[in-house]
Design a protein around this motif. Sequence first.
Motif, mmCIF file in Angstrom:
data_model
loop_
_atom_site.group_PDB
_atom_site.id
_atom_site.type_symbol
_atom_site.label_atom_id
_atom_site.label_comp_id
_atom_site.label_asym_id
_atom_site.label_seq_id
_atom_site.Cartn_x
_atom_site.Cartn_y
_atom_site.Cartn_z
ATOM 1 N N ALA A 199 0.832 -1.208 0.000
ATOM 2 C CA ALA A 199 0.000 0.000 0.000
ATOM 3 C C ALA A 199 0.863 1.254 0.000
ATOM 4 C CB ALA A 199 -0.928 -0.009 1.210
ATOM 5 N N ARG A 200 1.936 1.237 0.773
ATOM 6 C CA ARG A 200 2.832 2.397 0.818
ATOM 7 C C ARG A 200 3.535 2.583 -0.528
ATOM 8 N NH1 ARG A 200 5.186 5.620 4.810
ATOM 9 N NH2 ARG A 200 7.313 6.314 4.359
ATOM 10 N N GLY A 201 3.949 1.480 -1.139
ATOM 11 C CA GLY A 201 4.635 1.560 -2.416
ATOM 12 C C GLY A 201 3.755 2.103 -3.521
ATOM 13 N N VAL A 202 2.526 1.626 -3.596
ATOM 14 C CA VAL A 202 1.597 2.115 -4.614
ATOM 15 C C VAL A 202 1.357 3.612 -4.422
ATOM 16 C CG1 VAL A 202 -0.793 1.981 -5.422
ATOM 17 C CG2 VAL A 202 0.515 -0.116 -5.023
ATOM 18 N N ALA A 203 1.196 4.041 -3.179
ATOM 19 C CA ALA A 203 0.987 5.464 -2.893
ATOM 20 C C ALA A 203 2.229 6.280 -3.237
ATOM 21 C CB ALA A 203 0.611 5.651 -1.424
ATOM 22 N N LEU A 204 3.414 5.732 -2.979
ATOM 23 C CA LEU A 204 4.658 6.423 -3.302
ATOM 24 C C LEU A 204 4.790 6.644 -4.807
ATOM 25 C CD1 LEU A 204 7.512 7.496 -2.568
ATOM 26 C CD2 LEU A 204 8.313 5.120 -2.717
ATOM 27 N N VAL A 205 4.495 5.618 -5.593
ATOM 28 C CA VAL A 205 4.588 5.729 -7.046
ATOM 29 C C VAL A 205 3.577 6.756 -7.556
ATOM 30 C CG1 VAL A 205 4.243 4.489 -9.223
ATOM 31 C CG2 VAL A 205 5.510 3.409 -7.348
ATOM 32 N N SER A 206 2.373 6.723 -7.020
ATOM 33 C CA SER A 206 1.350 7.687 -7.424
ATOM 34 C C SER A 206 1.782 9.112 -7.088
ATOM 35 C CB SER A 206 0.024 7.351 -6.734
ATOM 36 O OG SER A 206 -0.964 8.278 -7.073
ATOM 37 N N ALA A 207 2.371 9.295 -5.919
ATOM 38 C CA ALA A 207 2.831 10.622 -5.506
ATOM 39 C C ALA A 207 3.980 11.103 -6.384
ATOM 40 C CB ALA A 207 3.251 10.591 -4.038
ATOM 41 N N ALA A 208 4.898 10.209 -6.732
ATOM 42 C CA ALA A 208 6.012 10.585 -7.607
ATOM 43 C C ALA A 208 5.502 10.966 -8.990
ATOM 44 C CB ALA A 208 7.020 9.445 -7.698
ATOM 45 N N ALA A 209 4.507 10.237 -9.489
ATOM 46 C CA ALA A 209 3.924 10.570 -10.792
ATOM 47 C C ALA A 209 3.247 11.934 -10.746
ATOM 48 C CB ALA A 209 2.944 9.490 -11.211
ATOM 49 N N ALA A 210 2.593 12.245 -9.627
ATOM 50 C CA ALA A 210 1.939 13.551 -9.487
ATOM 51 C C ALA A 210 2.966 14.678 -9.445
ATOM 52 C CB ALA A 210 1.078 13.568 -8.222
ATOM 53 N N VAL A 211 4.067 14.463 -8.746
ATOM 54 C CA VAL A 211 5.131 15.474 -8.688
ATOM 55 C C VAL A 211 5.746 15.674 -10.068
ATOM 56 C CG1 VAL A 211 7.436 15.933 -7.778
ATOM 57 C CG2 VAL A 211 5.648 15.117 -6.240
ATOM 58 N N ARG A 212 5.912 14.595 -10.803
ATOM 59 C CA ARG A 212 6.483 14.677 -12.152
ATOM 60 C C ARG A 212 5.573 15.462 -13.091
ATOM 61 N NH1 ARG A 212 7.468 9.134 -15.378
ATOM 62 N NH2 ARG A 212 5.285 8.868 -14.776
ATOM 63 N N GLY A 213 4.261 15.277 -12.956
ATOM 64 C CA GLY A 213 3.336 15.922 -13.872
ATOM 65 C C GLY A 213 3.605 15.438 -15.288
ATOM 66 N N GLY A 214 3.694 16.352 -16.227
ATOM 67 C CA GLY A 214 3.964 15.975 -17.609
ATOM 68 C C GLY A 214 5.419 16.101 -18.002
ATOM 69 N N GLN A 215 6.300 16.296 -17.016
ATOM 70 C CA GLN A 215 7.715 16.504 -17.312
ATOM 71 C C GLN A 215 8.349 15.244 -17.894
ATOM 72 O OE1 GLN A 215 10.295 16.816 -13.913
ATOM 73 N NE2 GLN A 215 11.800 18.053 -15.007
ATOM 74 N N GLU A 216 9.027 15.394 -19.003
ATOM 75 C CA GLU A 216 9.756 14.283 -19.614
ATOM 76 C C GLU A 216 11.076 14.060 -18.863
ATOM 77 O OE1 GLU A 216 8.814 12.284 -22.201
ATOM 78 O OE2 GLU A 216 6.863 13.292 -22.007
ATOM 79 N N PRO A 217 11.631 12.847 -18.946
ATOM 80 C CA PRO A 217 12.953 12.632 -18.348
ATOM 81 C C PRO A 217 13.988 13.561 -18.972
ATOM 82 C CG PRO A 217 11.948 10.544 -18.997
ATOM 83 C CD PRO A 217 11.089 11.631 -19.564
ATOM 84 N N LEU A 218 14.988 13.927 -18.193
ATOM 85 C CA LEU A 218 16.079 14.755 -18.677
ATOM 86 C C LEU A 218 17.227 13.865 -19.146
ATOM 87 C CD1 LEU A 218 16.156 17.370 -15.762
ATOM 88 C CD2 LEU A 218 14.890 17.520 -17.938
ATOM 89 N N VAL A 219 18.033 14.387 -20.052
ATOM 90 C CA VAL A 219 19.193 13.624 -20.525
ATOM 91 C C VAL A 219 20.091 13.239 -19.347
ATOM 92 C CG1 VAL A 219 21.273 13.727 -21.938
ATOM 93 C CG2 VAL A 219 19.124 14.669 -22.814
ATOM 94 N N GLY A 220 20.210 14.136 -18.379
ATOM 95 C CA GLY A 220 21.047 13.865 -17.220
ATOM 96 C C GLY A 220 20.518 12.791 -16.296
#
Length: 198
Positions: free
Chosen positions: A142-163
């Motif tokens: 349950a904590r892991g699923v919530a963590l992934v969801s929260a990270a996706a929300a923080v990311r928003g639509g941002q693409e990965p960076l080359v770095g």
Amino acid sequence: MPPFSILHVCMGNICRSPMAERLLVVAARDLVGDKADELLLVHSTGTGRWHVGDRMDPSAARQVRARGGDPDTFRARQLAAEHIEASDLILTATGEQYEFVLGLDPAAADRTFVLGQFGRLLPRVDLSALPAAAPTPDSVYARGVALVSAAAAVRGGQEPLVGDDLDDPWGRGHAYFGRVADEIEETVRPLAAALLGV
């Protein structure tokens, strides 16, 4: 409920993704001992089939062993749709492999990140807002699923960076593999602590 499943993906599955797999296991065991094996399922694959069935690259294995992990039981696999479907968090070595994963399963977008990208996002997640940590598979899931969801929300639509990409150390020297292993640990150690609430 199954253990929370983390899939690491690189190109050949003999250098970067197996190091990430085994070093995440080391990080989790450092926090909760052998109990980690009941709480997390950590595995890896490669986008190509060149090395299927092979052992870890000797230089990668040396890094894993030096950091307390076990490279001896590892065998390379090729990524398939069922690996993605069965994984709660997918961490790729590069943006190219990120796109490869989404090409196989577009529905995995919210749980797929480049490893370095996830490492950048993790400090911005409010861990106190996640379900309470307890050393049981249900709680960690349950904590892991919530963590992934929260990270996706923080990311928003941002693409990965080359770095965010991990350099491919294949064919390079021991110091090069060591630097890549250090970069992997910079993400997998905080990830293990966040998942296990330690």
